[in-house]
Design an enzyme around this catalytic site. Structure first.
Site, mmCIF file in Angstrom:
data_model
loop_
_atom_site.group_PDB
_atom_site.id
_atom_site.type_symbol
_atom_site.label_atom_id
_atom_site.label_comp_id
_atom_site.label_asym_id
_atom_site.label_seq_id
_atom_site.Cartn_x
_atom_site.Cartn_y
_atom_site.Cartn_z
ATOM 1 N N CYS A 247 44.107 36.651 41.116
ATOM 2 C CA CYS A 247 44.248 36.727 39.362
ATOM 3 C C CYS A 247 44.319 38.248 39.227
ATOM 4 O O CYS A 247 44.668 38.401 37.829
ATOM 5 C CB CYS A 247 42.994 36.275 38.771
ATOM 6 S SG CYS A 247 42.747 34.571 39.486
ATOM 7 N N HIS B 189 39.522 39.552 30.934
ATOM 8 C CA HIS B 189 39.611 38.704 31.910
ATOM 9 C C HIS B 189 39.416 37.271 31.422
ATOM 10 O O HIS B 189 40.154 36.281 31.557
ATOM 11 C CB HIS B 189 39.179 39.109 33.122
ATOM 12 C CG HIS B 189 39.504 38.139 34.395
ATOM 13 N ND1 HIS B 189 40.494 38.126 34.715
ATOM 14 C CD2 HIS B 189 38.602 37.363 35.283
ATOM 15 C CE1 HIS B 189 40.901 37.064 35.825
ATOM 16 N NE2 HIS B 189 39.647 36.869 35.981
ATOM 17 N N GLU C 217 31.742 40.539 33.133
ATOM 18 C CA GLU C 217 32.786 41.625 32.145
ATOM 19 C C GLU C 217 32.026 42.033 31.142
ATOM 20 O O GLU C 217 32.338 43.439 30.983
ATOM 21 C CB GLU C 217 33.811 40.774 31.973
ATOM 22 C CG GLU C 217 35.066 41.651 31.510
ATOM 23 C CD GLU C 217 36.274 40.861 31.366
ATOM 24 O OE1 GLU C 217 37.239 41.576 30.846
ATOM 25 O OE2 GLU C 217 36.339 39.740 31.395
ATOM 26 N N LYS D 261 43.091 33.643 27.592
ATOM 27 C CA LYS D 261 42.800 32.484 28.403
ATOM 28 C C LYS D 261 42.245 31.330 27.500
ATOM 29 O O LYS D 261 42.228 30.048 27.987
ATOM 30 C CB LYS D 261 42.029 32.703 29.658
ATOM 31 C CG LYS D 261 42.508 33.535 30.607
ATOM 32 C CD LYS D 261 41.681 33.835 31.853
ATOM 33 C CE LYS D 261 42.227 34.715 32.805
ATOM 34 N NZ LYS D 261 42.401 35.939 32.365
ATOM 35 N N HIS E 150 44.090 29.692 32.390
ATOM 36 C CA HIS E 150 44.161 30.776 33.564
ATOM 37 C C HIS E 150 45.386 30.548 34.011
ATOM 38 O O HIS E 150 45.591 29.645 34.921
ATOM 39 C CB HIS E 150 43.051 30.562 34.399
ATOM 40 C CG HIS E 150 42.825 31.738 35.117
ATOM 41 N ND1 HIS E 150 43.841 32.850 35.506
ATOM 42 C CD2 HIS E 150 41.550 32.531 35.799
ATOM 43 C CE1 HIS E 150 43.198 33.807 36.055
ATOM 44 N NE2 HIS E 150 42.197 33.466 36.675
ATOM 45 N N PHE F 168 39.921 36.671 42.667
ATOM 46 C CA PHE F 168 39.338 36.410 43.772
ATOM 47 C C PHE F 168 39.219 37.223 45.308
ATOM 48 O O PHE F 168 40.572 37.678 45.130
ATOM 49 C CB PHE F 168 39.553 34.929 44.281
ATOM 50 C CG PHE F 168 39.081 33.692 43.526
ATOM 51 C CD1 PHE F 168 38.045 34.045 42.527
ATOM 52 C CD2 PHE F 168 39.500 32.156 43.934
ATOM 53 C CE1 PHE F 168 37.439 32.665 41.724
ATOM 54 C CE2 PHE F 168 38.860 31.368 43.280
ATOM 55 C CZ PHE F 168 37.718 31.383 42.232
#
Length: 414
Positions: free
Chosen positions: A166, A306, A317, A338, A343, A402
């Site tokens: 991502c 994010h 975050e 998002k 996403h 990831f």
């Protein structure tokens, strides 16, 4: 060695579940539109608990390419070609009238055209190897996107794909900017794309416990920083930016949206999917972006987070922001795109960078929709539910992937 060049953004191309083209995308953001719906009519989810996603229903590749080309390309490549065409039109830059040895392409994607893999594997099992498509490999490979974009416009400068989950398209933007900054190119086409609307993808993410199962209210499923969040929503889309050196842009009288001042990058080196609980890697990425650009933390106005709506990710975050910015964390604005588009995986960073650019350009903060009951551990200003006017001159856009990949790009209004 000559001084590093300043890098600016002169063109925006975007294809998303809430709108195609910068005007439609911005209208969707500003009005709090959700692009999430039930997608079990387009994806076979009969045995999979999750039935929702953010799918681009109105996308017609034939508006951007001929039928023969469209049939040979995977959907994520189609989306990227469409976004590139829109970005070039927006920038009023014609590559055929420039030195194409000095124009490059860097595009990120998390997986590639996964439908080519799943469809050809089924053919292999059912009909044998002789029926596997000769286009399988060049369609599936993650670098197919950059290859096809360079072929379409005859671009012979730096050309490579980026795969870091991502964080892919944030990395692509940062690396493309450095290609200009250090003299490898004058213009770069950069961004990200992803389309993984296949049963295998939904099953895999669901088995991890990563997806929202709010099937009864899809438009309310993606809810970053909310106490009742239960995972992210799979989306699709592409975002492409035209990057130029400041001198090149000024010489041709281009409109400049912002300066892409720097990128910060780090690795958690802890867990293949879970972020560091204290957000240390995220903090370091944001700090690096600020330090590379010579910007103080208290000068930042806005962070496009994010913000995936996963239980641990949003808290991590938030902690990273508070640890880096201290008291200023409660003065700046943070929001998650998002919440509206789901996403986009490898395409997320580029599309969210575009949302950030539009915030700078319009003086308006895009909202975090569905933030009805804030998590007590997520206690910053997340611009809940409605866009609002604000002066935005300095902004960060975060993407974490990831594998522990962390990236943060810094945009400056000039």
């Amino acid at each position: 060695m000559s001084e590093p060049k300043r890098v600016v953004i002169t063109g925006i191309g975007v294809v998303t579940p809430i709108g195609t083209g910068k005007e439609a995308f911005w209208e969707g953001l500003a009005t709090g539109k959700s692009g999430v719906s039930r997608v079990d009519d387009v994806v076979d989810l009969r045995d999979i608990p999750v039935k929702i996603g953010a799918y681009i229903r109105e996308f017609d590749p034939l508006q951007f390419m001929d039928k023969k080309r469209a049939r040979r390309l995977g959907r994520s490549t189609q989306l990227a070609l469409a976004a590139t065409k829109l970005a070039l039109e927006d920038s009023r830059f014609d590559p055929s009238q420039a030195d194409r040895d000095r124009i490059g392409v860097v595009i990120g994607t998390g997986i590639g055209n996964i439908e080519a893999l799943t469809e050809n594997y089924d053919i292999l099992l059912q009909k044998g190897p002789g029926r596997v498509s000769p286009f399988f490999v060049p369609t599936f490979m993650p670098n197919a996107v950059v290859g096809e974009v360079s072929i379409e416009w005859g671009l012979r400068g730096p050309n490579y794909g980026v795969v870091s989950a991502c964080a892919s398209s944030n990395h692509a933007l940062g690396l493309a900017a450095d290609a200009i900054r250090y003299g490898y190119a004058d213009v770069m086409i950069a961004g990200g794309t992803e389309s993984v609307s296949r049963p295998l993808t939904f099953a895999g993410f669901d088995q991890m416990g990563a997806l929202s199962r709010r099937n009864d209210a899809p438009e309310r499923a993606s809810r970053p920083f909310d106490r009742d969040r239960d995972g992210f929503v799979v989306g699709e889309g592409a975002g492409i930016l035209i990057l130029e050196s400041l001198e090149h842009a000024r010489a041709r009288g281009a409109y400049i949206y912002a300066e892409l001042a720097s990128i910060g990058m780090s690795a958690d080196a802890g867990h293949i999917t879970a972020p560091d609980e204290q957000g240390e890697g995220a903090r370091k990425a944001m700090l690096m972006a600020l330090e590379r650009a010579g910007v103080r933390p208290d000068e930042v106005d806005y962070i496009n987070a994010h913000g995936t709506a996963t239980p641990l990710g949003d808290i991590s975050e938030t902690r990273a922001i508070k640890r880096l910015f201290g008291a200023h964390a409660y003065k700046l604005a943070v929001s998650s795109t998002k919440s509206q588009i789901g996403h986009l995986l490898g395409g997320a960073g580029a599309v969210e960078a575009i949302a950030t650019l539009m915030a700078l350009d319009h003086g308006m903060l895009p909202p975090t929709i569905n933030l009805d009951n804030p998590d007590p551990e997520c206690d910053l200003d997340y611009v809940p539910n409605k866009a609002r006017p604000a002066k935005v001159a300095v902004a960060l856009s975060n993407s974490f992937g990831f594998g522990g990949h962390n990236s943060s790009i810094l945009l400056l209004k000039i």
